[in-house]
Design a protein around this motif. Structure first.
Motif, PDB file in Angstrom:
ATOM      1  N   CYS A 188     -84.309 -74.237 -26.642  1.00  0.00           N
ATOM      2  CA  CYS A 188     -84.601 -73.122 -25.739  1.00  0.00           C
ATOM      3  C   CYS A 188     -85.443 -72.061 -26.438  1.00  0.00           C
ATOM      4  N   VAL A 189     -85.061 -71.692 -27.674  1.00  0.00           N
ATOM      5  CA  VAL A 189     -85.808 -70.651 -28.383  1.00  0.00           C
ATOM      6  C   VAL A 189     -87.221 -71.128 -28.691  1.00  0.00           C
ATOM      7  N   ALA A 190     -87.363 -72.403 -29.064  1.00  0.00           N
ATOM      8  CA  ALA A 190     -88.695 -72.927 -29.377  1.00  0.00           C
ATOM      9  C   ALA A 190     -89.570 -72.945 -28.130  1.00  0.00           C
ATOM     10  N   LEU A 191     -88.989 -73.357 -26.987  1.00  0.00           N
ATOM     11  CA  LEU A 191     -89.755 -73.357 -25.736  1.00  0.00           C
ATOM     12  C   LEU A 191     -90.236 -71.955 -25.414  1.00  0.00           C
ATOM     13  N   PHE A 192     -89.337 -70.967 -25.614  1.00  0.00           N
ATOM     14  CA  PHE A 192     -89.687 -69.594 -25.269  1.00  0.00           C
ATOM     15  C   PHE A 192     -90.724 -69.030 -26.233  1.00  0.00           C
ATOM     16  N   THR A 236     -92.654 -70.523 -28.730  1.00  0.00           N
ATOM     17  CA  THR A 236     -93.869 -71.208 -29.161  1.00  0.00           C
ATOM     18  C   THR A 236     -94.699 -71.733 -28.000  1.00  0.00           C
ATOM     19  N   VAL A 237     -94.105 -71.900 -26.814  1.00  0.00           N
ATOM     20  CA  VAL A 237     -94.878 -72.429 -25.694  1.00  0.00           C
ATOM     21  C   VAL A 237     -95.122 -71.350 -24.643  1.00  0.00           C
ATOM     22  N   LEU A 238     -94.032 -70.782 -24.088  1.00  0.00           N
ATOM     23  CA  LEU A 238     -94.187 -69.928 -22.904  1.00  0.00           C
ATOM     24  C   LEU A 238     -94.885 -68.606 -23.233  1.00  0.00           C
ATOM     25  N   VAL A 239     -94.331 -67.853 -24.187  1.00  0.00           N
ATOM     26  CA  VAL A 239     -94.851 -66.504 -24.419  1.00  0.00           C
ATOM     27  C   VAL A 239     -96.285 -66.516 -24.950  1.00  0.00           C
TER      28      VAL A 239
END
Lengths: 205, 105
Positions: free
Chosen positions: A100-104, A106-109
């Motif tokens: 979850c933290v990696a998605l947030f 490194t990808v989304l933000v």
């Protein structure tokens, strides 16, 4: 005016994120459902801030009114309010947090912040300091639902009917398989019987 | 309103909500908890759609229509999902995701 809007937005964001955080981490599942209702209210207020009044009302009606009540009923019908372990444990928990933290982070933000969204500059009306924008409201939405999006509207109705029938079929219990709920007197008699049997066994031993 | 808050701020809030919902859907052990996570993710998507409608195409109803459709689909999903939870509970006498493993290889 701008400062006020920013303060309201900050408070609403804090409410949404905080309530969602509590909803996924608290141990008691009924408390989780109540935090979920708080989160839904925050999202509805955010819709109001974004000037989508109809969506805000629909959010309160459907999510706060229907979905959360459905969730509360499911909790009560399954009677597993508090488990010993409410989250996965060990390496699985850490892997989930990492995903979850990696998605947030490194990808989304980075994508959101680096993309140029081409937001059109606000149109300033003559003679007033408020921008006069063509804002689609409930009237335009209703008109488009019966003219432009008529087929989609009908398909949604069919989908709702199918979901209703499907939910009834899945949750339906045949009468022969239904467990009988004992009355208080029967329950008491059963317990007495069990107790007597237990004492008899002890005496025999 | 659009000058006071940049579009990115709303999108970051929605992204945060989506990641929290994903965590709930993956980490919770009770089925109702998983469903709560899924509802949070659907709400995050709705916030995105409303924000894009408001900032990019405020004069058209396409974005709002999408939001209404997603809310409808979410309501249908919640109804069927909770019926499934009740059916599973009736068969296995548990609403824990880990205990329903009869198809485990």
């Amino acid at each position: 005016m701008n400062i006020l809007i920013q303060v309201i937005f900050g408070l609403l964001s804090a409410l949404i994120v905080g309530a969602a955080m509590m909803a996924v981490t608290v141990r008691n599942i009924i408390h989780a459902a109540l935090w979920l209702i708080a989160c839904f209210f925050g999202v509805g207020a955010l819709y109001l801030l974004l000037e989508a009044e109809f969506i805000a009302v629909v959010q309160v009606l459907i999510y706060v009114g229907a979905v959360s009540i459905l969730i509360l009923f499911a909790i009560m019908l399954t009677r597993q309010i508090e488990g010993a372990r409410h989250l996965v444990t060990g390496w699985r928990l850490w892997v989930t947090i990492a995903i979850c933290v990696a998605l947030f982070a490194t990808v989304l933000v980075p994508t959101l912040l680096s993309h140029n969204w081409n937001v059109p500059p606000p149109v300033i009306a003559e003679g007033s300091d408020l921008p006069a924008e063509p804002l689609a409201g409930a009237a335009e939405l209703g008109r488009d639902f019966v003219f432009v999006y008529l087929l989609h509207f009908q398909v949604t109705g069919v989908l709702l009917t199918m979901a209703l029938i499907g939910a009834i079929v899945i949750a339906f219990e045949e009468r022969a398989r239904r467990r009988r709920v004992l009355t208080l007197a029967e329950e008491h008699a059963l317990r007495e019987q069990k107790k007597n049997r237990g004492t008899e066994e002890q005496e025999n031993r | 309103m659009t000058q006071a808050i940049p579009l990115e701020a709303v999108l970051v809030v929605a992204a945060t909500l989506f990641c929290i919902g994903l965590f709930g859907a993956l980490a919770r052990r009770s089925m109702v908890g998983v469903l709560i996570g899924v509802e949070l993710m659907l709400n995050a998507v709705n916030i995105n759609l409303v924000a894009f409608w408001r900032y990019l195409e405020p004069g058209f109803t396409g974005g709002l229509t999408f939001v209404i459709f997603i809310i409808t689909v979410a309501a249908a999903e919640a109804a069927v999902g909770l019926a499934l939870i009740i059916a599973v509970y009736r068969t296995w006498l548990t609403s824990n995701v880990d205990n329903v493993d009869s198809m485990k290889g």
